[in-house]
Design a protein around this motif. Structure first.
Motif, PDB file in Angstrom:
ATOM      1  N   GLU A  12       0.939  -1.186  -0.125  1.00 31.99           N
ATOM      2  CA  GLU A  12      -0.149   0.032  -0.137  1.00 31.99           C
ATOM      3  C   GLU A  12       0.922   1.186  -0.073  1.00 31.99           C
ATOM      4  O   GLU A  12       1.697   1.578   1.103  1.00 31.99           O
ATOM      5  CB  GLU A  12      -1.013   0.000   1.393  1.00 31.99           C
ATOM      6  N   PHE A  13       0.824   2.160  -1.222  1.00 28.68           N
ATOM      7  CA  PHE A  13       1.584   3.149  -1.249  1.00 28.68           C
ATOM      8  C   PHE A  13       1.537   4.055  -0.033  1.00 28.68           C
ATOM      9  O   PHE A  13       2.599   4.369   0.605  1.00 28.68           O
ATOM     10  CB  PHE A  13       1.409   3.834  -2.449  1.00 28.68           C
ATOM     11  N   ILE A  14       0.562   4.502   0.346  1.00 22.74           N
ATOM     12  CA  ILE A  14       0.244   5.464   1.595  1.00 22.74           C
ATOM     13  C   ILE A  14       0.888   4.857   2.887  1.00 22.74           C
ATOM     14  O   ILE A  14       1.690   5.764   3.638  1.00 22.74           O
ATOM     15  CB  ILE A  14      -1.145   5.610   1.962  1.00 22.74           C
ATOM     16  N   ILE A  15       0.705   3.551   3.094  1.00 25.34           N
ATOM     17  CA  ILE A  15       1.308   3.137   4.349  1.00 25.34           C
ATOM     18  C   ILE A  15       2.605   2.950   4.358  1.00 25.34           C
ATOM     19  O   ILE A  15       3.572   3.424   5.229  1.00 25.34           O
ATOM     20  CB  ILE A  15       0.708   1.753   4.632  1.00 25.34           C
ATOM     21  N   GLU A  17       4.748   4.953   2.310  1.00 24.41           N
ATOM     22  CA  GLU A  17       5.387   6.305   2.364  1.00 24.41           C
ATOM     23  C   GLU A  17       5.509   6.926   3.768  1.00 24.41           C
ATOM     24  O   GLU A  17       6.195   7.498   4.055  1.00 24.41           O
ATOM     25  CB  GLU A  17       4.560   7.060   1.381  1.00 24.41           C
ATOM     26  N   SER A  18       4.238   6.452   4.480  1.00 21.55           N
ATOM     27  CA  SER A  18       4.220   6.962   5.710  1.00 21.55           C
ATOM     28  C   SER A  18       5.270   6.329   6.850  1.00 21.55           C
ATOM     29  O   SER A  18       5.652   7.196   7.723  1.00 21.55           O
ATOM     30  CB  SER A  18       2.877   6.970   6.450  1.00 21.55           C
ATOM     31  N   GLU A  21       8.424   7.937   6.013  1.00 19.04           N
ATOM     32  CA  GLU A  21       8.474   9.189   6.609  1.00 19.04           C
ATOM     33  C   GLU A  21       8.792   9.081   8.207  1.00 19.04           C
ATOM     34  O   GLU A  21       9.473  10.083   8.600  1.00 19.04           O
ATOM     35  CB  GLU A  21       7.214  10.289   6.413  1.00 19.04           C
TER      36      GLU A  21
END
Lengths: 128, 455
Positions: A12-15, A17-18, A21
């Motif tokens: 999952e891209f958002i997971i 990426e977060s 970060e």
């Protein structure tokens, strides 16, 4: 800054990426972010990270547990499962890969850092 | 004892016992005759018997009804002897009261009738054979109803009931019938194939009848039709299986829903974290924080709408994405308060896609429409946003979001952006193995192509 290098395996891209970060915010360095077990094997060899954060449900044929088992055959990199699966079935299955941690989603940044540090410490003690 | 004239059939003498039986006094019976002591309706038979006795054709007249003085009737057997007295012919009759015997016979007949009624109407076969089933001593008519074959055929060939047993059961039944030689009772169930092909389930029980030495001589038993019970059992088993499968499916579904919820919470948590980092990078101003909350709200809404649509479907797996896009755009209209000066157009086909594509694609389109609404029309003139969704050859789907606004500045590297919105768009399209292109002539025209996931 810990400077320790982390490989993220998450589809999952958002997971992904977060997590990246968050880790960078904690002072870790993210070597790569990949979405499949097959790519995780390649990047584990290429990047030689200090620790791998691994989801269980991934793209491709290989799931995170299978990928961890494969990595374990040729590397001594601690793997931490970070997954939304929390049933007994997955826990039992995951045990076979002898992970250094099993973090349920949604995670808290503090828990993630503690789990990584414990894994690194345990690995260091094993090496000594 | 009664003495009656053959000619007049009048009594010459009736002894006191008969008088007592009939209820007459001696003086009352004088002048009476045969015609007076029998029920009218039986007189033809009585006279016929009397005549035959007079002629010496028969000696005993059986079952003769006799009417008492009070009208009640009892039965007698009359043993007769013709006599000649003073040149006149008489018949001497000795009466034997057979009322008790008649009543016993009547009771037995009633009992037999009742038993016969039960045996012949019950949905079962009563049977009796010798131990080796070479001779059929008795079989009730239920055999014809259950086996669909004549009782006569079974009497002629007693083992033919075995020929009608379903081939899958026959071997077992034949083996089980060997028990008859041991004198033990047995019970088994099997299927019978009737001549018309219909299958009946039978529960057959047999019990030994032994001779004085204890050796089994015959077997008697009852074969019941249990087809309905078996059908109910089968239905119950099917229902149980369906229920078990349904329960397992629900458990799987529940685990999947649990997984989805936790994963979505992680996505939301990730989005908020990334938004926080983005605000910190651009500067923590009231306006930035307000925008960040609004963006978070629209992103969560875009995910929520997918689930809302999903739970309205039968399979909880696929949603009509064009309908979803219309709902999403409407939400963004309200959120950014642009209903008055931006017109929205939708083109394309009703295509259903799965949740693994709908969530990232919905989030990406949310960013693109939001960007158009927020940045494309600074002067609010002739503002149009068009969203289209269609299928291309080779299983490829194409999603376009275009506007006739001012376009994206050449300074922005939209494929490696610093802004969270476009970063999300690129990352989410990559997540579904899609491609995205941008045509800048006449506004902004984003085209996303991807291959539909094979379920």
């Amino acid at each position: 800054m810990t400077g320790k290098r982390v490989l993220i395996v998450e589809d999952e891209f958002i997971i992904a990426e977060s997590i990246k970060e968050d880790l960078e915010g904690m002072g870790y360095s993210v070597t790569s972010v990949v979405s499949s077990g097959e790519l995780a094997l390649i990047k584990a060899s290429e990047d030689k990270p200090d620790v791998i954060i691994m989801d269980i449900t991934l793209k491709g044929e290989m799931d995170g547990i299978e990928a961890a088992l494969e990595i374990k055959k040729s590397h001594v990199i601690p793997v931490i499962f970070l997954t939304a699966h929390s049933s007994e079935h997955f826990l039992e299955k995951a045990k076979a890969a002898e992970p250094f941690g099993y973090l349920p989603k949604p995670y808290q940044a503090k828990e993630l850092r503690e789990t990584i540090e414990m894994a690194l410490c345990k690995r260091k003690m094993e090496n000594n | 004892m009664v003495l009656a004239s053959l000619e007049t059939k009048k009594f010459l003498m009736v002894n006191p016992i008969i008088c007592e039986w009939l209820g007459y006094k001696q003086e009352e019976i004088k002048g009476l005759g045969v015609m007076d002591i029998h029920p009218k309706e039986n007189l033809p038979y009585v006279i016929e018997q009397f005549t035959k006795q007079a002629r010496g054709e028969i000696k005993l007249a059986k079952d003769i009804p006799v009417k008492r003085m009070d009208g009640s009737v009892f039965f007698v057997d009359i043993n007769s002897t013709p006599l000649d007295i003073a040149g006149e012919k008489y018949l001497l009759g000795i009466f034997r009261d057979i009322t008790e015997r008649k009543q016993a016979e009547e009771k037995l007949r009633e009992s037999e009738n009742r038993l016969s009624l039960v045996v012949e109407t019950i949905n079962a076969v009563f049977w009796m054979t010798d131990v080796s089933i070479e001779s059929m001593h008795y079989v009730s008519s239920g055999y014809e109803r259950i086996w669909g074959r004549s009782v006569q055929s079974l009497y002629e060939n007693p083992r033919t009931f075995i020929d009608a047993i379903h081939p899958e059961d026959r071997k077992r039944v034949v083996a089980e019938l060997e028990i008859q030689k041991t004198g033990l009772p047995f019970e088994h169930e099997y299927r019978v194939v009737r001549p018309d092909g219909e299958i009946r389930w039978v529960r057959d029980r047999g019990f030994p009848i032994c001779d004085k030495t204890g050796k089994p001589e015959r077997y008697t038993g009852i074969a019941q039709d249990i087809t309905e019970r078996k059908q109910v059992e089968e239905k119950l088993q099917e229902a149980y299986k369906e229920l078990t499968v349904s329960l397992q499916e629900k458990e799987v579904l529940l685990r999947e829903v649990h997984h989805r919820v936790k994963n979505n919470l992680q996505v939301i948590s990730g989005l908020i974290g990334m938004q926080k980092n983005a605000v910190e990078a651009t500067g923590v101003t009231v306006e930035n924080v307000k925008d960040a909350f609004q963006d978070c709200q629209s992103r969560i809404e875009s995910m929520s709408l997918v689930h809302e649509r999903l739970y309205q479907t039968k399979d909880f797996a696929n949603i009509d994405f064009l309908v979803y896009l219309k709902d999403l755009a409407q939400e963004l209209y309200s959120l950014y308060k642009k209903e008055d000066h931006i017109s929205l157009h939708f083109e394309g086909e009703d295509i259903h896609i799965g949740i693994n594509e709908a969530i990232p694609l919905g989030l990406a389109v949310n960013e693109l429409i939001s960007n158009s609404m927020k940045y494309a029309f600074p002067d609010n003139n002739h503002s149009e946003i068009t969203v289209s969704f269609r299928s291309l050859p080779d299983g490829i789907l194409e999603l376009r979001v275009c506007d006739n606004g001012v376009g994206i500045s050449d300074d922005i590297d939209w494929q490696n952006p610093h802004t969270l919105g476009l970063k999300l768009v690129n990352g989410l399209v990559a997540q579904i193995d899609g491609e995205i292109t941008l045509n800048k002539s006449g506004g902004t025209d984003f085209v996303i192509t991807f291959r539909k996931e094979i379920p």
